[in-house]
Write an enzyme that holds these catalytic residues in place. Structure first.
Site, PDB file in Angstrom:
ATOM      1  N   ASP A 142      53.129  20.657 113.223  1.00 21.06           N
ATOM      2  CA  ASP A 142      53.098  19.949 111.953  1.00 21.06           C
ATOM      3  C   ASP A 142      53.033  18.442 112.170  1.00 21.06           C
ATOM      4  O   ASP A 142      53.668  17.891 113.074  1.00 21.06           O
ATOM      5  CB  ASP A 142      54.370  20.298 111.166  1.00 21.06           C
ATOM      6  CG  ASP A 142      54.431  19.602 109.825  1.00 21.06           C
ATOM      7  OD1 ASP A 142      53.568  19.890 108.982  1.00 21.06           O
ATOM      8  OD2 ASP A 142      55.348  18.779 109.621  1.00 21.06           O
TER       9      ASP A 142
ATOM     10  N   GLU B 289      48.089  19.716 113.324  1.00 19.30           N
ATOM     11  CA  GLU B 289      47.722  19.204 112.007  1.00 19.30           C
ATOM     12  C   GLU B 289      47.598  17.695 112.089  1.00 19.30           C
ATOM     13  O   GLU B 289      48.555  16.961 111.875  1.00 19.30           O
ATOM     14  CB  GLU B 289      48.764  19.590 110.956  1.00 19.30           C
ATOM     15  CG  GLU B 289      48.381  19.130 109.565  1.00 19.30           C
ATOM     16  CD  GLU B 289      49.576  18.784 108.680  1.00 19.30           C
ATOM     17  OE1 GLU B 289      49.423  18.858 107.452  1.00 19.30           O
ATOM     18  OE2 GLU B 289      50.639  18.405 109.214  1.00 19.30           O
TER      19      GLU B 289
END
Length: 485
Positions: A255, A279
Site C-alpha cells: 500500500d 500501489e
C-alpha cells in the site's frame, strides 16, 4: 410552386444516389450491400463455421481478483463470503485473490485495515472495541486461505508498511509534545509482538529523514532502524515471515509505496518471496518504471488506467491509446486494472471509468499484455458477470503474441495479437461511434472465416488470400475476432 416542387424532387433523387455509396465519419466507404444487422458474411456454398474451443489454446495466463471494495458488507462475515465465492472464481480463470489489510486497525470493527494498529491481530484479540476485524475472525481468515489453496488460488495480503494508528499517548522528545506512538499490550498492540515507541517513528535518535506520508505523519515507521526491519521482514517471527509461514499468504500488495523507499519492498521480497505489486498512485509511466527498477516489483499500471479514462470518458478520443503506458515497455511488471477500492470509493470525474464504458475498458486490459485485475464489485454485478467470464476466457486462451495497433482514430481502435505457434491470436475492435462500424484490416489469417468471441456481434467475415478482412464493431461497444473451425 411547380418549379420548386420539381427542384425538390431532383435534389431528393440526387441525395438517394449519393446515399447508395455512403462514407462513414472517418472517410472509409461503406458498401450498402454489407448487412450491418449481423447476418454472417460467408463464402457461397460454405457451411456455418463453428467456434474454436478456447480451452484448447490455454496460454498459461490468468487474472487476479481484487476481493473487496471500500466498506465491505456484511461486517464480520467477509472472509466467509469470499470462501463461498473462491471455487467459482477459480473455475472462471482467477489464480489469485487480493484481500484487504487483514490485521486489526484503530477503527476496530469498522476498519478497512488501512489504519494498522496490531500487525498480528487477525481477529483474535479484544482491542479497539472488538475481537473480530471488520472481515471476521482469524479462524475464518485461515479457512479462506485453506479454501483458496484447495482451489489452486493464491492469497495476496495488503501490506501497510509506513503509517500506524491506534497507539497510546507518550511524550515525544523529538517533537516536544505528546504523540500516539506507544504500542504495547495495553495500547493498540494486544498481541505483544512488534511493540513500538516514538524511537520507531520519524524523527528519532537515528533518523531526521522522513520520506513523507499523507497519513499519520507522527507515526510514520522509520525503516532505516534495524529493529523496525527485524520486526517487519528479517526475524523468523517478523510480519513478512509470520504472514507467509504461519498464516499461509502467498504474496503482497504494498500500500502507498510513495510513503517509503523502494529498497524496503526489495528487501521484503528477498526475505520471503512470493508475488508482489506496489500501489504507486501515479499516471506517469516513467515514475512507475523508475519504481519498478528500484524495487524489483511489479506495479499497478495507473498509466493505462488513466489513458483508458481519458480515451473512453474524459475526452472520448481513442487516439490517447497510442500514447506511452507501462505495459508497452514492461508488460511483465504491469498489473492492469479498470477499477479499485479507491477509484470506486469517490467516483471522481477524472479518477473513475463510467459504468457505461467499463466493459470496453475490461476488453482492452484482457486482450493486451499486462497482468489484469478484476474488481469484485464489477464481477459480482449481474449485468457484467457473464461478459467478464467471457473476457477472462479469451484472455486466458487466445490473447497471445505480439501486439500491433492496426487502426486508431477518435472513435475507433483496432489492435491485433499475432498469436504464437498454433495459438491464433485475436483482433480487438473498440468503437465509440453511435452506429455499427466496419473496418478493413490486415489479419494473420488467409481465407479463414472469423467470428466475434465476445458475442457482441454475429457478423462472420472471411479473410481473403492476403489476410485482408472487414470486421465489425457494434455501436459504442467492442468485438474480439479470431478464427473458426
Amino acid at each position: 410552386m411547380k418549379k420548386n416542387k420539381f427542384l425538390a424532387i431532383i435534389l431528393l433523387s440526387f441525395s438517394l444516389i449519393l446515399g447508395s455509396c455512403s462514407k462513414d465519419d472517418n472517410g472509409e466507404t461503406t458498401d450498402p450491400a454489407d448487412d450491418v444487422t449481423g447476418t454472417p458474411q460467408l463464402q457461397p456454398g460454405t457451411d456455418e463455421p463453428e467456434a474454436i474451443d478456447l480451452s484448447a489454446y490455454d496460454n498459461g495466463s490468468r487474472v487476479m481478483m481484487q476481493a473487496f471494495y471500500w466498506d465491505v458488507e456484511p461486517r464480520f462475515a467477509w472472509w466467509d463470503n469470499l470462501s463461498e465465492k473462491v471455487p467459482g472464481w477459480a473455475d472462471a480463470g482467477v489464480e489469485r485473490i487480493w484481500i484487504p489489510s487483514p490485521a486489526k486497525g484503530q477503527s476496530g470493527g469498522y476498519s478497512m485495515g488501512y489504519d494498522p494498529s496490531d500487525y498480528f491481530d487477525f481477529g483474535n484479540f479484544e482491542q479497539h472495541g472488538t475481537v473480530e476485524t471488520r472481515f471476521g475472525s482469524r479462524e475464518e481468515l485461515e479457512n479462506l486461505i485453506a479454501v483458496s489453496h484447495d482451489n489452486d488460488v493464491e492469497v495476496i495480503a495488503d501490506i501497510v508498511l509506513n503509517h500506524n494508528s491506534g497507539g497510546g499517548l507518550q511524550y515525544n522528545p523529538y517533537r516536544d509534545y505528546e504523540t500516539y506512538t506507544l504500542f504495547n499490550e495495553e495500547n493498540g498492540n494486544a498481541s505483544g509482538m512488534f511493540n513500538r515507541t516514538y524511537e520507531d517513528f520519524y524523527p528519532n535518535s537515528v533518523s531526521e529523514y522522513d520520506p513523507g506520508s499523507l497519513f499519520y505523519a507522527e507515526t510514520n515507521l522509520d525503516h532505516h532502524r534495524e529493529r523496525v526491519q527485524d520486526w517487519l521482514w528479517k526475524n523468523d517471527n517478523s510480519v513478512a515471515k509470520y504472514y507467509k509461514n504461519v498464516m499461509g499468504f502467498d504474496g503482497w500488495r504494498f500500500d502507498y509505496v510513495k510513503g517509503f523507499e523502494p529498497w524496503v519492498v526489495k528487501e521484503w521480497n528477498e526475505a520471503v518471496g512470493g508475488f508482489s505489486v506496489g500501489e504507486n498512485f501515479d499516471g506517469n509511466p516513467d515514475v512507475l518504471r523508475d519504481w519498478i527498477e528500484a524495487s524489483g516489483s511489479p506495479a499497478f499500471d495507473f498509466s493505462t488506467f488513466y489513458k483508458l479514462e481519458e480515451s473512453l470518458d474524459r475526452y472520448e478520443d481513442l487516439t490517447n491509446l497510442e500514447k506511452d503506458m507501462l505495459w508497452k515497455t514492461h508488460p511483465e511488471s504491469a498489473v492492469t486494472f479498470t477499477a479499485n477500492h479507491d477509484t470506486e470509493k469517490d467516483s471522481e470525474e477524472d479518477n473513475y471509468i463510467m459504468t457505461s464504458n467499463k466493459m470496453k475498458a475490461y476488453a482492452y486490459i484482457l486482450t493486451h499484455p499486462g497482468y489484469p485485475t478484476i474488481f469484485y464489485s464489477d464481477y459480482e454485478n449481474e449485468n457484467f458477470k457473464e461478459e467478464l467470464k467471457t473476457l477472462i476466457s479469451i484472455h486466458n486462451s487466445i490473447a497471445a503474441g505480439d501486439t500491433e495497433i492496426l487502426y486508431v482514430d477518435q472513435d475507433e481502435y483496432v489492435m491485433k495479437r499475432s498469436g504464437t505457434g498454433t495459438n491464433p491470436g485475436l483482433i480487438l475492435y473498440i468503437s465509440l461511434n453511435n452506429s455499427t462500424k466496419r473496418r478493413t484490416v490486415s489479419s494473420n489469417w488467409n481465407n479463414v472465416t472469423l467470428m466475434d468471441y465476445s458475442g457482441n456481434s454475429t457478423y462472420k467475415p472471411t479473410s481473403d488470400e492476403n489476410g485482408m478482412v472487414q470486421i465489425e464493431a457494434p455501436a459504442k461497444a467492442y468485438a474480439i475476432y479470431s478464427i473458426t473451425e
